[in-house]
Design an enzyme around this catalytic site. Structure first.
Site, PDB file in Angstrom:
ATOM      1  N   LYS A 117      17.869  43.685  87.247  1.00  0.00           N
ATOM      2  CA  LYS A 117      17.892  42.287  87.623  1.00  0.00           C
ATOM      3  C   LYS A 117      18.627  41.437  87.696  1.00  0.00           C
ATOM      4  CE  LYS A 117      17.829  41.914  81.705  1.00  0.00           C
ATOM      5  NZ  LYS A 117      18.339  41.478  80.632  1.00  0.00           N
TER       6      LYS A 117
ATOM      7  N   ASP B 118      17.556  34.774  78.437  1.00  0.00           N
ATOM      8  CA  ASP B 118      18.383  35.620  77.528  1.00  0.00           C
ATOM      9  C   ASP B 118      19.532  34.823  76.588  1.00  0.00           C
ATOM     10  OD1 ASP B 118      17.361  37.871  78.023  1.00  0.00           O
ATOM     11  OD2 ASP B 118      18.370  38.974  79.254  1.00  0.00           O
TER      12      ASP B 118
HETATM   13  P1  NAP Z   1      25.073  46.480  80.801  1.00  0.00           P
HETATM   14  O1  NAP Z   1      25.497  45.911  82.122  1.00  0.00           O
HETATM   15  O2  NAP Z   1      25.682  47.772  80.829  1.00  0.00           O
HETATM   16  O3  NAP Z   1      26.426  46.644  79.576  1.00  0.00           O
HETATM   17  C1  NAP Z   1      27.180  47.214  78.346  1.00  0.00           C
HETATM   18  C2  NAP Z   1      28.458  46.810  78.334  1.00  0.00           C
HETATM   19  O4  NAP Z   1      28.296  47.501  77.247  1.00  0.00           O
HETATM   20  C3  NAP Z   1      29.805  46.731  78.792  1.00  0.00           C
HETATM   21  O5  NAP Z   1      30.603  45.225  78.102  1.00  0.00           O
HETATM   22  C4  NAP Z   1      30.367  48.024  78.548  1.00  0.00           C
HETATM   23  O6  NAP Z   1      31.960  47.922  78.819  1.00  0.00           O
HETATM   24  C5  NAP Z   1      30.321  47.845  77.263  1.00  0.00           C
HETATM   25  N1  NAP Z   1      29.581  49.409  76.683  1.00  0.00           N
HETATM   26  C6  NAP Z   1      29.346  50.546  76.709  1.00  0.00           C
HETATM   27  N2  NAP Z   1      29.861  51.508  75.718  1.00  0.00           N
HETATM   28  C7  NAP Z   1      30.494  50.822  75.524  1.00  0.00           C
HETATM   29  C8  NAP Z   1      31.697  52.097  74.775  1.00  0.00           C
HETATM   30  N3  NAP Z   1      31.810  53.366  74.317  1.00  0.00           N
HETATM   31  N4  NAP Z   1      32.864  51.364  74.000  1.00  0.00           N
HETATM   32  C9  NAP Z   1      33.179  49.650  74.621  1.00  0.00           C
HETATM   33  N5  NAP Z   1      31.859  49.246  74.912  1.00  0.00           N
HETATM   34  C10 NAP Z   1      30.870  49.758  75.770  1.00  0.00           C
HETATM   35  O7  NAP Z   1      24.133  46.741  79.633  1.00  0.00           O
HETATM   36  P2  NAP Z   1      23.396  45.138  79.093  1.00  0.00           P
HETATM   37  O8  NAP Z   1      22.028  45.032  79.794  1.00  0.00           O
HETATM   38  O9  NAP Z   1      24.286  44.356  79.248  1.00  0.00           O
HETATM   39  O10 NAP Z   1      22.929  45.693  77.876  1.00  0.00           O
HETATM   40  C11 NAP Z   1      24.256  45.604  76.369  1.00  0.00           C
HETATM   41  C12 NAP Z   1      22.930  45.761  75.055  1.00  0.00           C
HETATM   42  O11 NAP Z   1      22.307  44.389  75.006  1.00  0.00           O
HETATM   43  C13 NAP Z   1      21.981  46.790  75.104  1.00  0.00           C
HETATM   44  O12 NAP Z   1      21.843  47.605  74.150  1.00  0.00           O
HETATM   45  C14 NAP Z   1      20.594  45.941  75.186  1.00  0.00           C
HETATM   46  O13 NAP Z   1      19.649  46.922  74.880  1.00  0.00           O
HETATM   47  C15 NAP Z   1      21.213  45.346  74.620  1.00  0.00           C
HETATM   48  N6  NAP Z   1      20.257  43.232  75.504  1.00  0.00           N
HETATM   49  C16 NAP Z   1      19.736  42.324  74.148  1.00  0.00           C
HETATM   50  C17 NAP Z   1      18.510  42.240  74.594  1.00  0.00           C
HETATM   51  C18 NAP Z   1      17.795  41.435  73.193  1.00  0.00           C
HETATM   52  O14 NAP Z   1      17.159  40.572  73.588  1.00  0.00           O
HETATM   53  N7  NAP Z   1      18.179  41.635  72.407  1.00  0.00           N
HETATM   54  C19 NAP Z   1      18.618  41.348  75.913  1.00  0.00           C
HETATM   55  C20 NAP Z   1      19.291  41.945  76.421  1.00  0.00           C
HETATM   56  C21 NAP Z   1      20.728  43.766  76.081  1.00  0.00           C
HETATM   57  P3  NAP Z   1      32.515  48.387  80.118  1.00  0.00           P
HETATM   58  O15 NAP Z   1      32.464  47.175  81.224  1.00  0.00           O
HETATM   59  O16 NAP Z   1      34.048  48.204  80.047  1.00  0.00           O
HETATM   60  O17 NAP Z   1      31.970  49.593  81.044  1.00  0.00           O
END
Ligand code: NAP
Length: 269
Positions: free
Chosen positions: A65, A100
């Site tokens: 992305k 998104d």
């Molecule tokens: P990402 O860029 O890897 O970000 C992960 C986030 O989660 C960061 O803020 C991270 O915090 C936090 N995190 C991870 N493990 C954690 C823990 N054990 N405790 C507390 N915080 C934690 O991932 P992303 O692309 O944003 O995706 C996040 C989620 O959204 C995924 O499940 C994805 O499938 C979902 N999503 C859904 C849609 C939809 O259309 N429904 C669209 C996009 C994404 P740190 O910064 O501290 O590491």
């Protein structure tokens, strides 16, 4: 036949193909939606190749992305968010967009606020990764006052600096941040394939609309805790649906058959 697709790595279990193909079938569009999993080093070549082959549009997911920003011409929102999830090849040159943000806002508006505007609400976004960035900008653009909480507080503060009117915090501030808020969005990966939540249930209340970006499982611990606290809940499949709807409408110029897309999605999550 028109070709659309999803580029990411991995993309094996994506729900986007059945969701988009249900839309083509409902509207009688002769098209297919396929997944592509290029080697990360070959992402730019893959996008250029897709363009040359006449692919009409691509969704983009992890880990590409951010890379896509430099490969296509991002629009203003995608540039601000710092991520492209939709590439449109139908114009003079490939352009990049982020659906998104609008997907999250439409999910909240239609399923948490009976179609009413989010203008003037106070929203807490947990997470400052890709989803958190998109949701925070989307909510701010919709007129919400945005509070961002993240495990790594510095990341929340840095994001808040670029989102109009937003403030950034660590997770320990969540109970205080939620006490007078109307919206809570979990945009972390916590809750995915595990029965965990990043929000202490004691901070939830019946004045909240709670949305989880996580959609596997659909009924996350956060949403179950929220329902038990009397909050309205919006599951992650609604956000997934509306980001797909926005991409479909951009590519085809047609109004998306939302119910057909939703049915295809919900029989598979
Ligand atoms: P990402 O860029 O890897 O970000 C992960 C986030 O989660 C960061 O803020 C991270 O915090 C936090 N995190 C991870 N493990 C954690 C823990 N054990 N405790 C507390 N915080 C934690 O991932 P992303 O692309 O944003 O995706 C996040 C989620 O959204 C995924 O499940 C994805 O499938 C979902 N999503 C859904 C849609 C939809 O259309 N429904 C669209 C996009 C994404 P740190 O910064 O501290 O590491």
């Amino acid at each position: 036949m028109d070709v659309y697709g999803l580029v990411g790595n991995p993309v094996g279990h994506s729900l986007s193909p059945p969701m988009h193909e249900a839309a083509y079938e409902a509207l009688g569009i002769d098209a297919r939606y396929v997944t592509f999993e290029p080697d990360p080093a070959a992402f730019e070549a893959a996008v250029r190749g897709a363009d040359a082959l006449g692919v009409c549009g691509l969704n983009v997911t992890i880990p590409f992305k951010e890379d896509a920003l430099a490969v296509v011409e991002p629009d203003e929102l995608a540039r601000r968010i710092g991520a492209v999830n939709t590439i449109d090849f139908t114009g003079e040159r490939p352009t990049g967009h982020n659906t998104d943000a609008v997907g999250a806002v439409r999910a909240l508006r239609e399923h948490g606020f009976d179609g009413e505007s989010l203008d003037g609400t106070t929203a807490v976004v947990v997470g400052a990764g890709g989803a958190g960035r998109a949701v925070a900008f989307g909510l701010a653009d919709a007129g919400a006052s945005v509070r961002i909480a993240n495990r790594t507080a510095a990341r929340a503060e840095a994001l808040a600096d670029s989102v109009p009117g937003a403030t950034g915090y660590g997770l320990s501030e969540l109970p205080a941040l939620l006490s007078d808020a109307q919206i809570l969005v979990n945009a972390t990966s916590v809750g995915m394939d595990e029965d965990e939540t990043v929000v202490d249930a004691r901070g939830l209340h019946d004045g909240l609309v709670v949305m989880d970006a996580v959609y596997t499982p659909l009924s996350t611990r956060l949403l179950r805790d929220a329902a038990a606290a009397g909050a309205r809940t919006v599951d992650g499949a609604w956000m997934l649906l509306y980001q797909g709807v926005a991409a479909f409408e951009r590519w085809t110029g047609k109004r998306a058959p939302v119910d057909a897309m939703n049915d295809a999605l919900r029989t598979r999550v």
